[in-house]
Motif scaffolding. Structure first.
Motif, PDB file in Angstrom:
ATOM      1  N   LYS A  68      42.324  17.108  17.192  1.00  0.00           N
ATOM      2  CA  LYS A  68      42.141  15.699  16.917  1.00  0.00           C
ATOM      3  C   LYS A  68      40.806  15.443  16.222  1.00  0.00           C
ATOM      4  O   LYS A  68      39.822  16.143  16.444  1.00  0.00           O
ATOM      5  CB  LYS A  68      42.200  14.907  18.229  1.00  0.00           C
ATOM      6  CG  LYS A  68      42.207  13.405  18.061  1.00  0.00           C
ATOM      7  CD  LYS A  68      42.380  12.723  19.410  1.00  0.00           C
ATOM      8  CE  LYS A  68      42.436  11.209  19.273  1.00  0.00           C
ATOM      9  NZ  LYS A  68      42.641  10.534  20.564  1.00  0.00           N
ATOM     10  N   GLN A  69      40.775  14.433  15.396  1.00  0.00           N
ATOM     11  CA  GLN A  69      39.525  14.042  14.741  1.00  0.00           C
ATOM     12  C   GLN A  69      38.469  13.685  15.790  1.00  0.00           C
ATOM     13  O   GLN A  69      38.747  13.001  16.765  1.00  0.00           O
ATOM     14  CB  GLN A  69      39.796  12.837  13.834  1.00  0.00           C
ATOM     15  CG  GLN A  69      38.539  12.205  13.234  1.00  0.00           C
ATOM     16  CD  GLN A  69      38.885  10.981  12.425  1.00  0.00           C
ATOM     17  OE1 GLN A  69      39.483  11.095  11.363  1.00  0.00           O
ATOM     18  NE2 GLN A  69      38.534   9.801  12.924  1.00  0.00           N
ATOM     19  N   THR A  70      37.248  14.158  15.545  1.00  0.00           N
ATOM     20  CA  THR A  70      36.126  13.814  16.436  1.00  0.00           C
ATOM     21  C   THR A  70      35.037  13.018  15.735  1.00  0.00           C
ATOM     22  O   THR A  70      34.186  12.420  16.395  1.00  0.00           O
ATOM     23  CB  THR A  70      35.495  15.093  17.020  1.00  0.00           C
ATOM     24  OG1 THR A  70      34.993  15.923  15.947  1.00  0.00           O
ATOM     25  CG2 THR A  70      36.522  15.881  17.833  1.00  0.00           C
ATOM     26  N   VAL A  71      35.048  13.014  14.403  1.00  0.00           N
ATOM     27  CA  VAL A  71      34.047  12.281  13.619  1.00  0.00           C
ATOM     28  C   VAL A  71      34.754  11.501  12.533  1.00  0.00           C
ATOM     29  O   VAL A  71      35.339  12.103  11.622  1.00  0.00           O
ATOM     30  CB  VAL A  71      33.009  13.229  12.976  1.00  0.00           C
ATOM     31  CG1 VAL A  71      31.987  12.443  12.169  1.00  0.00           C
ATOM     32  CG2 VAL A  71      32.330  14.075  14.026  1.00  0.00           C
TER      33      VAL A  71
ATOM     34  N   ARG B  49      36.089   5.750   7.490  1.00  0.00           N
ATOM     35  CA  ARG B  49      36.233   7.139   7.044  1.00  0.00           C
ATOM     36  C   ARG B  49      37.166   7.922   7.968  1.00  0.00           C
ATOM     37  O   ARG B  49      37.132   9.152   7.990  1.00  0.00           O
ATOM     38  CB  ARG B  49      34.861   7.824   6.988  1.00  0.00           C
ATOM     39  CG  ARG B  49      33.840   7.144   6.123  1.00  0.00           C
ATOM     40  CD  ARG B  49      34.254   7.100   4.664  1.00  0.00           C
ATOM     41  NE  ARG B  49      34.225   8.410   4.034  1.00  0.00           N
ATOM     42  CZ  ARG B  49      34.555   8.624   2.758  1.00  0.00           C
ATOM     43  NH1 ARG B  49      34.949   7.618   1.985  1.00  0.00           N
ATOM     44  NH2 ARG B  49      34.509   9.855   2.244  1.00  0.00           N
ATOM     45  N   GLY B  50      37.969   7.216   8.728  1.00  0.00           N
ATOM     46  CA  GLY B  50      38.888   7.858   9.666  1.00  0.00           C
ATOM     47  C   GLY B  50      40.136   8.386   8.990  1.00  0.00           C
ATOM     48  O   GLY B  50      40.468   8.026   7.853  1.00  0.00           O
ATOM     49  N   ALA B  51      40.857   9.233   9.722  1.00  0.00           N
ATOM     50  CA  ALA B  51      42.043   9.886   9.171  1.00  0.00           C
ATOM     51  C   ALA B  51      43.147   8.900   8.829  1.00  0.00           C
ATOM     52  O   ALA B  51      43.814   9.030   7.796  1.00  0.00           O
ATOM     53  CB  ALA B  51      42.555  10.934  10.157  1.00  0.00           C
TER      54      ALA B  51
ATOM     55  N   GLU C  73      51.107  10.805  12.658  1.00  0.00           N
ATOM     56  CA  GLU C  73      50.807   9.466  12.146  1.00  0.00           C
ATOM     57  C   GLU C  73      50.205   9.525  10.746  1.00  0.00           C
ATOM     58  O   GLU C  73      50.495   8.682   9.896  1.00  0.00           O
ATOM     59  CB  GLU C  73      49.860   8.743  13.112  1.00  0.00           C
ATOM     60  CG  GLU C  73      49.582   7.292  12.773  1.00  0.00           C
ATOM     61  CD  GLU C  73      50.802   6.397  12.853  1.00  0.00           C
ATOM     62  OE1 GLU C  73      50.696   5.211  12.484  1.00  0.00           O
ATOM     63  OE2 GLU C  73      51.880   6.874  13.286  1.00  0.00           O
ATOM     64  N   VAL C  74      49.359  10.527  10.493  1.00  0.00           N
ATOM     65  CA  VAL C  74      48.797  10.701   9.143  1.00  0.00           C
ATOM     66  C   VAL C  74      49.920  10.910   8.133  1.00  0.00           C
ATOM     67  O   VAL C  74      49.924  10.310   7.046  1.00  0.00           O
ATOM     68  CB  VAL C  74      47.813  11.894   9.115  1.00  0.00           C
ATOM     69  CG1 VAL C  74      47.483  12.283   7.672  1.00  0.00           C
ATOM     70  CG2 VAL C  74      46.529  11.541   9.851  1.00  0.00           C
TER      71      VAL C  74
ATOM     72  N   ILE D  96      40.563  14.407   3.924  1.00  0.00           N
ATOM     73  CA  ILE D  96      41.567  13.717   3.107  1.00  0.00           C
ATOM     74  C   ILE D  96      40.906  12.996   1.942  1.00  0.00           C
ATOM     75  O   ILE D  96      41.382  13.070   0.794  1.00  0.00           O
ATOM     76  CB  ILE D  96      42.376  12.731   3.967  1.00  0.00           C
ATOM     77  CG1 ILE D  96      43.159  13.483   5.049  1.00  0.00           C
ATOM     78  CG2 ILE D  96      43.332  11.916   3.094  1.00  0.00           C
ATOM     79  CD1 ILE D  96      43.846  12.584   6.059  1.00  0.00           C
ATOM     80  N   PHE D  97      39.798  12.291   2.220  1.00  0.00           N
ATOM     81  CA  PHE D  97      39.110  11.575   1.143  1.00  0.00           C
ATOM     82  C   PHE D  97      38.602  12.539   0.068  1.00  0.00           C
ATOM     83  O   PHE D  97      38.664  12.243  -1.136  1.00  0.00           O
ATOM     84  CB  PHE D  97      37.948  10.756   1.700  1.00  0.00           C
ATOM     85  CG  PHE D  97      38.358   9.428   2.269  1.00  0.00           C
ATOM     86  CD1 PHE D  97      38.989   8.478   1.483  1.00  0.00           C
ATOM     87  CD2 PHE D  97      38.114   9.119   3.604  1.00  0.00           C
ATOM     88  CE1 PHE D  97      39.372   7.242   2.001  1.00  0.00           C
ATOM     89  CE2 PHE D  97      38.490   7.889   4.133  1.00  0.00           C
ATOM     90  CZ  PHE D  97      39.116   6.951   3.337  1.00  0.00           C
TER      91      PHE D  97
END
Length: 326
Positions: A204-207, A215-217, A261-262, A172-173
């Motif tokens: 799901k995000q893992t990092v 830096r999360g979603a 949620e995003v 996303i960033f």
């Protein structure tokens, strides 16, 4: 003719004049009948008066009334909703290329189905829209900067390679940075063009582990909201997908919750696709939604044309029936 409103509704006051014309015509016909009945020598009247044409004699007058009604509506400025292609917008496709995309619960595989659907989306998108591509696994890569040329994007989609981990926030960033860089170049007097991110992921995000990390979603989605860049998220896959990693069969279920949620945090929409056909349909719907905007357009021309034709028809029938204009 579908109408959504009028720009000058005061012209409808002319309907009072039309009503007065109708009333005047009716009174004139009654007065004519009374004068006829006062003629005492009916035998002489039959010889000197033209024979009545019956109801057809009212056709020219009826056509004139219809014409006045149609022209009044035309003068009132009717409007209708019309789909207009967007010629100034930026869309960033963000595609998950983590190893879970190797799963074959969607035939022939998640990644192949995703490539086919994204390619169809790129080909069908309105020509004036600038389209870019970001891929992400453990890191994010801008595969193609926004451009109105579709072939470079299609080529980049075909070159997607799978890698370990899922860093949704980084994807996303990276898309936001591409949007900001492009907007700074093409902004001009009108300001930056509207932008949107279309994010497709199957897990799901893992990092990092924390979706609200810097830096999360979820943090990235909040930043997108600040930048007025909504994210349309697509959750792709089924609840029974598996992949082989280091000789072990690993389940790779989809994670609808985080993608919902995003979308919510960014002001966008969430979509669910469990098959290749559903994914193509989601992209088709997004292409329609992103590629076109609904505007109010002038719809007076058909009313004016029909009103004019009615006047011409009134003149023609009057000449045919009575050898004179009404």
């Amino acid at each position: 003719m579908s109408l959504s409103g009028f720009t000058a509704p005061l012209w409808f006051l002319l309907l009072l004049v039309v009503a007065a014309v109708v009333a005047g015509y009716v009174l004139a016909q009654r007065a004519r009948r009374r004068r006829t009945l006062r003629f005492t020598n009916l035998e002489l009247l039959d010889r000197i008066a033209p024979r009545s044409q019956g109801w057809p004699r009212h056709v020219p007058a009826a056509l004139i009334i219809v014409a006045l009604l149609l022209l009044t509506v035309g003068l009132a400025g009717p409007t209708a909703e019309a789909k207009v292609p967007r010629n100034r917008a930026t869309v960033m496709l963000v595609i998950d290329v983590s190893l879970s995309m190797e799963a074959t619960d969607v035939q022939p595989s998640r990644i192949k189905a995703a490539q086919d659907a994204a390619t169809a989306f790129a080909k069908g998108l309105t020509p004036g829209i600038n389209l870019g591509l970001v891929s992400f696994a453990g890191t994010a890569t801008v595969m193609q900067q926004p451009t109105t040329e579709r072939q470079p994007v299609i080529n980049a989609i075909g070159n997607l390679k799978l890698a370990q981990s899922t860093a949704t926030g980084e994807g996303i960033f990276a898309a936001l940075n591409a949007v900001q860089g492009f907007s700074a170049v093409v902004g001009g007097v009108e300001g930056p063009p509207p932008a949107r991110i279309v994010l497709m992921s199957d897990g799901k995000q893992t990092v990092p582990d924390d979706l609200y990390a810097s830096r999360g979603a979820f943090t990235a989605a909040q930043e997108a909201k600040k930048e007025s860049v909504p994210i349309s998220t697509i959750s792709f896959g089924t609840d029974h997908g598996t992949v082989i990693i280091d000789g072990r069969q690993v389940p790779v279920d989809v994670d609808d919750g985080s993608l919902q949620e995003v979308a919510r945090l960014s002001g966008g929409e969430f979509y669910r696709a469990g098959t290749a056909e559903q994914l193509k349909q989601v992209y088709a719907d997004l292409g329609e939604q992103i590629g076109y905007e609904t505007k109010q357009s002038d719809a007076s021309r058909p009313w004016v044309m029909l009103g004019t034709l009615s006047l011409i028809a009134a003149a023609g029938t009057s000449l045919f029936l009575g050898q004179r204009l009404p």
